[in-house]
Design an enzyme around this catalytic site. Structure first.
Site, mmCIF file in Angstrom:
data_model
loop_
_atom_site.group_PDB
_atom_site.id
_atom_site.type_symbol
_atom_site.label_atom_id
_atom_site.label_comp_id
_atom_site.label_asym_id
_atom_site.label_seq_id
_atom_site.Cartn_x
_atom_site.Cartn_y
_atom_site.Cartn_z
ATOM 1 N N GLU A 152 57.276 22.735 36.579
ATOM 2 C CA GLU A 152 57.026 21.569 37.439
ATOM 3 C C GLU A 152 57.944 21.569 38.659
ATOM 4 O O GLU A 152 57.535 21.148 39.747
ATOM 5 C CB GLU A 152 57.199 20.283 36.630
ATOM 6 C CG GLU A 152 56.255 20.133 35.441
ATOM 7 C CD GLU A 152 54.793 20.203 35.838
ATOM 8 O OE1 GLU A 152 54.441 19.754 36.942
ATOM 9 O OE2 GLU A 152 53.993 20.729 35.044
ATOM 10 N N ASP A 164 54.295 29.804 37.140
ATOM 11 C CA ASP A 164 54.729 30.558 35.964
ATOM 12 C C ASP A 164 55.855 31.516 36.329
ATOM 13 O O ASP A 164 56.897 31.571 35.669
ATOM 14 C CB ASP A 164 53.566 31.367 35.378
ATOM 15 C CG ASP A 164 52.481 30.497 34.776
ATOM 16 O OD1 ASP A 164 52.776 29.330 34.467
ATOM 17 O OD2 ASP A 164 51.352 30.998 34.621
#
Length: 479
Positions: free
Chosen positions: A132, A200
């Protein structure tokens, strides 16, 4: 009807993945953020509007200083080694059993309690925070506005409408969400997948730089994907808002294989935060039973013992709670979570003096702990030492003037001392920080009419009143 439209809106509309410190050769070209129509200042302003709605109007916001302090400590540790460590971040927790997390514009990151409890280790939880954080550092929302101006602005506009509508009419909020998503989600899907891959890779790098176990990310996502088969069409919220593919998981596993192996034990804060969430969930008797069962399986787990003591306190079984906590206090050597609970039990016994003594000792041991300082101020106010509390709170506000908890406690201290001018003057700052200028102005008007303010205090009230009235006029002109 949607059970909690605001939180679902945020997790769906703003779970836009973000990239991080990675090699340019590894990432697709997602466009020039500098050309975006959404500036960093605008992002921050939107984020501040939303977070105020969550903190002050969404009943699901977890107003727990200890848990929020832990999540912020871990989040700031990760943000400090991200590809943009200069950005401001603010982490908060939403009381929701689903597995989800979301990034808002401007560096505000929310996590569901269900996500904290579902993570099998701190590195797993940290991997989601790192993901995030990457959404924010890469400014994905701004990039979407730059690439797809109309659809992105439609989503942001519908989000703001829904946030405001959620105050009084959840049906209106639901309709606003659906309208905004229908107009934008299809065109954003392609970018979302690319952003997810970037997040990621960025999250893995951030996790590694922070000294955590990078295996936490693929491990957590693999487990989520396996569980999807059980959920069938009702997949965990994090999978719905952060769609996984086998290619993404394979990419994470390949990158982890090339990184150094690091076995990292969970911190005490992670274990105690989870125990507190379990103790405070559901009915007290059910929480006691669950923690007793867990402790029977893991009798040496100090965090579970703490959780059971807290659940017993919730159930009104104070003698048992204190008996459970005493040996833990000796073993844990002044752990802030344990000392805080010991003070709460003292307050439940109407022994504010005992709570003050425990918390004063804890503050000496943990001088930077905000949760301890809040608890100590509260105990002093309840224990007839509001003057001492006010002096200490004013000192802390000098360094943290944007902390609404400090202002609220200071207002309570002045109320206990019978100082009405100062009570309403400080309550005005609480409303100001909540984004409610009319209520702040009203409090200052009440303060000005109070009869116990001296010349200097009333002059300060008048100056602040003029300032806030001017800001209110400017906001009206902007609208």
């Amino acid at each position: 009807m949607m059970r909690r439209p605001l939180a679902l809106l945020l997790s769906l509309a703003l779970a836009l993945p973000a990239p991080a410190p990675v090699l340019a050769a590894d990432l697709p070209d997602l466009g020039d953020v500098a050309a975006s129509e959404l500036s960093p200042a605008a992002e921050r302003k939107i984020g501040e509007q939303i977070i105020r709605e969550i903190r002050w109007r969404d009943a699901a916001y977890l107003d727990d200083a200890e848990v929020e302090e832990y999540v912020n400590r871990l989040g700031q540790r990760l943000a400090a080694v991200s590809n943009n460590p200069g950005l401001d971040f603010d982490f908060f927790v939403v009381r929701d059993a689903t597995l989800n997390a979301f990034a808002l514009p401007g560096g505000f990151i929310g996590v569901h309690t269900g996500l904290i409890l579902a993570a099998e280790g701190e590195s797993e939880f940290a991997s989601v925070l790192g993901h995030e954080i990457a959404h924010v550092t890469q400014r994905h929302i701004a990039q979407i506005v730059g690439k797809q101006s109309q659809s992105a602005m439609l989503m942001i506009a519908s989000m703001l409408v829904a946030v405001l509508a959620a105050r009084s009419n959840s049906d209106v909020s639901t309709a606003a969400i659906a309208a905004g998503q229908a107009g934008a989600i299809q065109s954003q899907l392609g970018y979302t997948r690319a952003f997810e891959r970037e997040a990621d890779r960025a999250g893995l790098e951030t996790l590694d730089k922070a000294g955590l176990d990078v295996r936490g990310m693929p491990g957590f996502f693999e487990r989520l994907q396996r569980n999807t088969r059980v959920y069938e069409n009702n997949a965990p919220a994090y999978l719905r808002t952060h769609p996984l593919t086998t290619e993404r998981i394979a990419d994470m596993e390949n990158r982890v294989a090339a990184m150094r192996y690091r076995q990292v034990p969970d911190s005490a804060d992670f274990r105690f935060a989870r125990a507190k969430l379990r103790a405070n969930a559901g009915q007290p008797a059910e929480a006691v039973q669950e923690l007793e069962d867990r402790l029977a399986r893991e009798p040496k787990d100090e965090a579970l013992a703490y959780g059971l003591a807290r659940a017993l306190m919730r159930a009104g079984r104070l003698d048992e709670a204190e008996a459970r906590l005493q040996p833990l206090r000796a073993k844990a050597a002044g752990l802030a979570w344990v000392e805080g609970l010991a003070a709460e039990i003292r307050l439940a016994r109407n022994d504010a003096g005992g709570a003050i003594r425990i918390l004063e000792a804890a503050q000496k041991q943990f001088p930077s702990s905000r949760s301890v300082s809040y608890a100590l101020a509260d105990a002093r106010i309840l224990g007839g030492r509001a003057d001492v509390a006010a002096t200490e709170l004013r000192r802390r506000i000098d360094n943290r003037s944007a902390d609404p908890r400090l202002w609220q406690l200071l207002s309570r201290a002045y109320a206990a001392l019978g100082q009405r001018t100062e009570q309403h003057r400080t309550q005005a700052e609480v409303y100001y920080l909540r984004g409610s200028l009319p209520a702040a102005i009203e409090q200052l008007e009440i303060a000005r009419r109070a009869s116990d303010g001296d010349f200097y205090t009333l002059s300060a009230v008048d100056a602040r009143l003029r300032e806030l009235k001017q800001r209110l006029l400017e906001e009206k002109r902007e609208r």
